[in-house]
Design a protein around this motif. Structure first.
Motif, short mmCIF file in Angstrom:
data_model
loop_
_atom_site.label_atom_id
_atom_site.label_comp_id
_atom_site.label_asym_id
_atom_site.label_seq_id
_atom_site.Cartn_x
_atom_site.Cartn_y
_atom_site.Cartn_z
N ASN A 1 11.82 7.92 -8.36
CA ASN A 1 13.09 8.30 -8.98
C ASN A 1 14.03 7.12 -9.08
O ASN A 1 14.73 6.96 -10.08
CB ASN A 1 13.76 9.44 -8.20
N GLN A 2 14.08 6.28 -8.04
CA GLN A 2 14.93 5.09 -8.06
C GLN A 2 14.50 4.15 -9.19
O GLN A 2 15.34 3.62 -9.92
CB GLN A 2 14.86 4.35 -6.73
N ILE A 3 13.20 3.94 -9.32
CA ILE A 3 12.68 3.06 -10.36
C ILE A 3 12.97 3.63 -11.73
O ILE A 3 13.46 2.93 -12.62
CB ILE A 3 11.16 2.82 -10.16
N ALA A 4 12.69 4.91 -11.91
CA ALA A 4 12.91 5.56 -13.20
C ALA A 4 14.39 5.51 -13.59
O ALA A 4 14.72 5.24 -14.76
CB ALA A 4 12.42 7.01 -13.15
N ARG B 1 0.83 -1.21 0.00
CA ARG B 1 0.00 0.00 0.00
C ARG B 1 0.86 1.26 0.00
O ARG B 1 0.56 2.23 -0.70
CB ARG B 1 -0.93 -0.03 1.22
N VAL B 2 1.95 1.26 0.78
CA VAL B 2 2.85 2.42 0.80
C VAL B 2 3.44 2.65 -0.59
O VAL B 2 3.47 3.78 -1.08
CB VAL B 2 3.98 2.21 1.85
N ILE B 3 3.89 1.58 -1.23
CA ILE B 3 4.47 1.71 -2.57
C ILE B 3 3.41 2.21 -3.55
O ILE B 3 3.66 3.11 -4.35
CB ILE B 3 5.07 0.37 -3.04
N PHE C 1 13.23 1.78 2.27
CA PHE C 1 13.45 2.79 1.23
C PHE C 1 12.64 4.02 1.59
O PHE C 1 11.76 3.99 2.44
CB PHE C 1 13.03 2.26 -0.15
N ASP C 2 12.94 5.12 0.92
CA ASP C 2 12.22 6.38 1.14
C ASP C 2 11.10 6.45 0.11
O ASP C 2 11.37 6.56 -1.09
CB ASP C 2 13.18 7.55 0.99
#
Length: 135
Positions: free
Chosen positions: A115-118, A16-18, A108-109
């Motif tokens: 941004n990390q995924i991109a 849910r957070v993601i 993770f933040d």
């Protein structure tokens, strides 16, 4: 254009957070699965731009789920990012050998997750972020 991401994790609060973080920061649609079996079914039937896969899910673990996804003609080309608490160098090399795009370390933040995924997938999210700010 909005991305469709499948998040596979056995912990509902983390899914849910993601889901909320990616929706609120860049407007991506996030589907979720609580098990490897559920994930494979969704990956076969949904158009996905990427998969975020927790390494330590019960029953069919992340490695087994990854192997099934890579062996399936419908899912083999979907980029996969592992979600893991394991950060040792040897494990990072192991993950790279699995053919995954990246490994994101838990915790993770949520504010920087998109941004990390991109970055891992070479996606340009600057236009997505700009349009979210204008909303």
């Amino acid at each position: 254009m909005s991305k469709r991401i499948l998040v596979i994790d056995d912990e509902y609060p983390l899914r849910r957070v993601i889901q909320l973080a990616l929706k609120m920061t860049v407007g991506w649609e996030v589907l979720t699965a609580g098990s490897g079996e559920e994930a494979i079914q969704k990956a076969e039937t949904e158009r996905l731009d990427a998969i975020i896969l927790d390494v330590t899910i019960p029953e069919m673990d992340g490695s087994a789920t990854l192997a099934h996804l890579r062996a399936n003609k419908f899912t083999q080309y979907i980029p996969i990012i592992l979600l893991t608490a394991k950060v040792q160098v040897i494990e990072q090399k192991y993950f790279a050998n699995l053919g995954v795009a990246a490994a994101i370390v838990k915790p993770f933040d949520p504010a920087t997750l998109a941004n990390q995924i991109a970055k891992a997938l070479n996606w340009d999210i600057s236009t997505t972020v700009d349009s979210k700010i204008e909303d």
